[in-house]
Scaffold this motif. Structure first.
Motif, mmCIF file in Angstrom:
data_model
loop_
_atom_site.group_PDB
_atom_site.id
_atom_site.type_symbol
_atom_site.label_atom_id
_atom_site.label_comp_id
_atom_site.label_asym_id
_atom_site.label_seq_id
_atom_site.Cartn_x
_atom_site.Cartn_y
_atom_site.Cartn_z
ATOM 1 N N PHE A 226 0.863 -1.170 0.017
ATOM 2 C CA PHE A 226 0.299 0.067 -0.026
ATOM 3 C C PHE A 226 0.842 1.128 0.102
ATOM 4 C CE2 PHE A 226 -2.615 3.294 2.502
ATOM 5 C CZ PHE A 226 -3.586 3.154 1.641
ATOM 6 N N ASN A 227 1.976 1.248 0.752
ATOM 7 C CA ASN A 227 3.020 2.363 0.796
ATOM 8 C C ASN A 227 3.442 2.700 -0.639
ATOM 9 O OD1 ASN A 227 2.404 2.680 3.634
ATOM 10 N ND2 ASN A 227 4.529 1.802 4.114
ATOM 11 N N GLN A 444 -4.021 0.438 10.746
ATOM 12 C CA GLN A 444 -2.854 0.891 10.805
ATOM 13 C C GLN A 444 -2.691 1.826 9.583
ATOM 14 O OE1 GLN A 444 1.264 -0.799 12.130
ATOM 15 N NE2 GLN A 444 1.239 -0.884 10.013
ATOM 16 N N ALA A 445 -3.125 1.193 8.207
ATOM 17 C CA ALA A 445 -3.195 1.993 7.037
ATOM 18 C C ALA A 445 -3.919 3.314 7.398
ATOM 19 C CB ALA A 445 -3.497 0.911 5.932
ATOM 20 N N LEU A 446 -5.022 3.216 7.773
ATOM 21 C CA LEU A 446 -5.940 4.072 8.213
ATOM 22 C C LEU A 446 -5.265 5.364 8.801
ATOM 23 C CD1 LEU A 446 -9.589 2.733 8.624
ATOM 24 C CD2 LEU A 446 -8.995 4.051 6.994
ATOM 25 N N PHE A 447 -4.514 5.060 9.982
ATOM 26 C CA PHE A 447 -3.882 5.683 10.812
ATOM 27 C C PHE A 447 -2.754 6.522 9.905
ATOM 28 C CE2 PHE A 447 0.632 6.481 12.731
ATOM 29 C CZ PHE A 447 0.152 7.289 13.514
ATOM 30 N N ILE A 510 -6.967 -6.282 -2.103
ATOM 31 C CA ILE A 510 -5.565 -6.250 -2.451
ATOM 32 C C ILE A 510 -4.807 -6.356 -0.947
ATOM 33 C CG2 ILE A 510 -3.642 -5.116 -3.406
ATOM 34 C CD1 ILE A 510 -5.678 -3.812 -5.247
ATOM 35 N N PRO A 511 -4.068 -7.262 -0.501
ATOM 36 C CA PRO A 511 -3.057 -7.521 0.264
ATOM 37 C C PRO A 511 -2.479 -5.924 0.790
ATOM 38 C CG PRO A 511 -2.985 -9.321 -0.912
ATOM 39 C CD PRO A 511 -3.503 -8.377 -1.778
#
Length: 519
Positions: A226-227, A444-447, A510-511
């Motif tokens: 995602f990053n 954590q991705a939302l954060f 998606i992972p």
């Protein structure tokens, strides 16, 4: 890149009085933020508040069904004799076993070598000095997302280089300052390269997830896929908004007597270029060897049945990342002379750790607060009650995601330390979302989105003041409102687009990273 010292036509700077509402809002944020104590004391104040809450709940015989095993858990009084015994006897262990502690120290030792030998600075200079004029905005923006491997040093290195890079192609250095600063600040958690922050956040998320699943583990690479996508998307957004909005402003020209700097600062000499090439090739060779070792199903770095998602490789990824940074730093430093003798290696590592000392001190307070939170049972109570309330509402996940993003974004305007904010909110959000079947990696991705988006516009960030200082080299009259008026269109566009990217990512399933499903 064509070097030129020509100035664009001089225009009158925009009057910041045209932005009264913005200035009032920024002033209010600054006043409220200045009223907050240092994060170290904030967590001790919260610990006292937690103690009062646990005492009241204990005296009223409040209990909660543990989300982990279904057993009834009583609320323990932190201010009782048992609470005092726990706080005193576990203080050292709480600190020593705090998940981010060892990980961040190991990663920083490797990154410190790459930074202090000059390798990271050389990479940044090269990344923005050999691109065509038409790609300069994207190049500086994307370099901003990659610069996070140098942690806070990214601001010191890249922001002034952004101004020089834009000036070198005949564009406003003020615009270069703004693009570089916003790319770093509002894209801080979107690095395509693993950074120390990844280790910190993963450790805090792991600690929070263990209240539900004692075996929970969140890898520093849990949001890596995602990053990577986020860094490309955000750099593209910066490029588009800069072209369509910021480039059309009438106040982009520096003062007539401004010190425009030396464009030669963007260049590297022959020795540096050769060292950079050898260090880069060595890095690729090391990665190739690592891949070859990982290919066989029987690889010692794989887990049971050849698994990569639950393996020594991912468990030790922090050590691997640190070793790769150290390798490039040692080779580059040895070839350029910035690393003169073997004794310089531990010295540079120690300097990197010394730079992290304020964070380690903060970790002590955070570790105690989280231990108290877990021992009292208040965390279970809040998580279970919140999850039950949200479940009864029947709100779709998208609504929950947007609510979390909004709340964290507001908090980030005042608490600009990412580790402090996540330590404060993860013990509530991660267990709550786990009970709603949302993985810890997804929360954590939302954060990450909220922790980054509003950073470029809040005067509470010390790097906002630093960027303003760089901006004032070109325009002495620039103030808080001036910088904010440049960064707000970029920050809002980045946050909105990043949120849409997350929602699409979640919808497609998606992972988020290796072994980290999004849902």
């Amino acid at each position: 890149m064509t070097n030129t010292s020509a100035r664009l036509p001089t225009t009158e700077p925009q009057d910041t009085e045209r932005l009264p509402r913005l200035l009032r809002a920024m002033g209010a944020i600054e006043r409220v933020g200045n009223a907050l104590p240092h994060p170290f004391w904030l967590f001790w104040i919260l610990a006292i508040a937690l103690g009062l809450a646990s005492a009241i709940l204990s005296w009223t015989d409040v209990s909660v069904t543990s989300p982990a095993d279904g057993k009834v858990v009583e609320i323990h009084n932190l201010f009782s004799g048992a609470g005092l015994q726990m706080a005193v006897s576990t203080a050292i262990d709480n600190f020593a076993e705090f998940p981010p502690m060892a990980t961040i120290v190991v990663v920083i030792m490797g990154v410190a070598l790459a930074e202090r030998t000059g390798f990271l600075q050389a990479v940044m200079r090269v990344s923005i000095s050999r691109v065509p004029t038409s790609m300069i905005v994207f190049a500086v923006a994307f370099a901003g997302t990659m610069a996070h491997v140098a942690s806070a040093a990214a601001y010191v290195i890249l922001v002034p280089l952004g101004g020089l890079a834009f000036r070198a192609v005949g564009r406003s250095p003020i615009l270069g300052i703004v693009v570089a600063y916003t790319a770093i600040a509002s894209g801080y958690d979107a690095s395509p390269i693993p950074t120390p922050n990844d280790a910190i956040f993963a450790g805090i998320t792991t600690a929070a997830a263990k209240t539900i699943d004692p075996e929970a583990y969140v890898s520093p690479l849990s949001n890596w896929f995602f990053n990577i996508a986020s860094s490309i998307v955000l750099a593209t957004v910066i490029t588009v908004v800069t072209k369509l909005v910021l480039s059309r402003r009438s106040d982009l020209e520096p003062d007539a007597d401004a010190d425009l700097g030396d464009i030669k600062d963007l260049q590297i000499d022959r020795k540096e270029r050769r060292a950079l090439r050898i260090a880069g090739l060595s890095l690729l060779a090391a990665i190739a060897v690592l891949v070859i070792i990982l290919i066989p199903q029987s690889s010692p770095l794989r887990g049971e049945h050849g698994s990569l998602t639950d393996s020594p490789f991912l468990d030790g990824i922090a050590m691997i990342v640190a070793a790769l940074f150290a390798l490039t730093g040692i080779i580059y430093g040895g070839m350029t002379g910035s690393l003169r003798k073997p004794g310089d290696v531990p010295k540079m590592m120690a300097e990197g750790i010394r730079q992290m000392a304020p964070v380690l001190v903060l970790f002590f307070a955070i570790a105690q607060f989280l231990a108290y939170f877990d021992w009292t049972g208040v965390g279970d109570l809040v998580s279970a009650a919140s999850a039950r309330a949200l479940g009864d509402l029947g709100a779709p996940p998208v609504v929950l995601f947007l609510g979390i993003l909004l709340a964290l974004t507001i908090i980030n305007l005042l608490v600009t330390s990412g580790s402090a904010m996540w330590s404060l909110t993860a013990p509530i959000l991660v267990p709550m979302m786990l009970l709603l079947h949302v993985p810890a990696e997804t929360t954590q991705a939302l954060f990450r989105i909220a922790d980054s988006g509003s950073t470029a516009i809040t005067p509470m960030s010390p790097y906002f003041v630093m960027a303003l200082g760089f901006l004032q080299r070109y325009r002495k009259s620039a103030g808080v409102g001036t910088l904010a008026s440049y960064t707000i269109p970029l920050a809002i566009s980045m946050t909105v687009t990043w949120t849409v990217l997350f929602l699409v990512w979640w919808a497609l399933g998606i992972p988020l990273g290796p072994g980290a499903p999004v849902r």
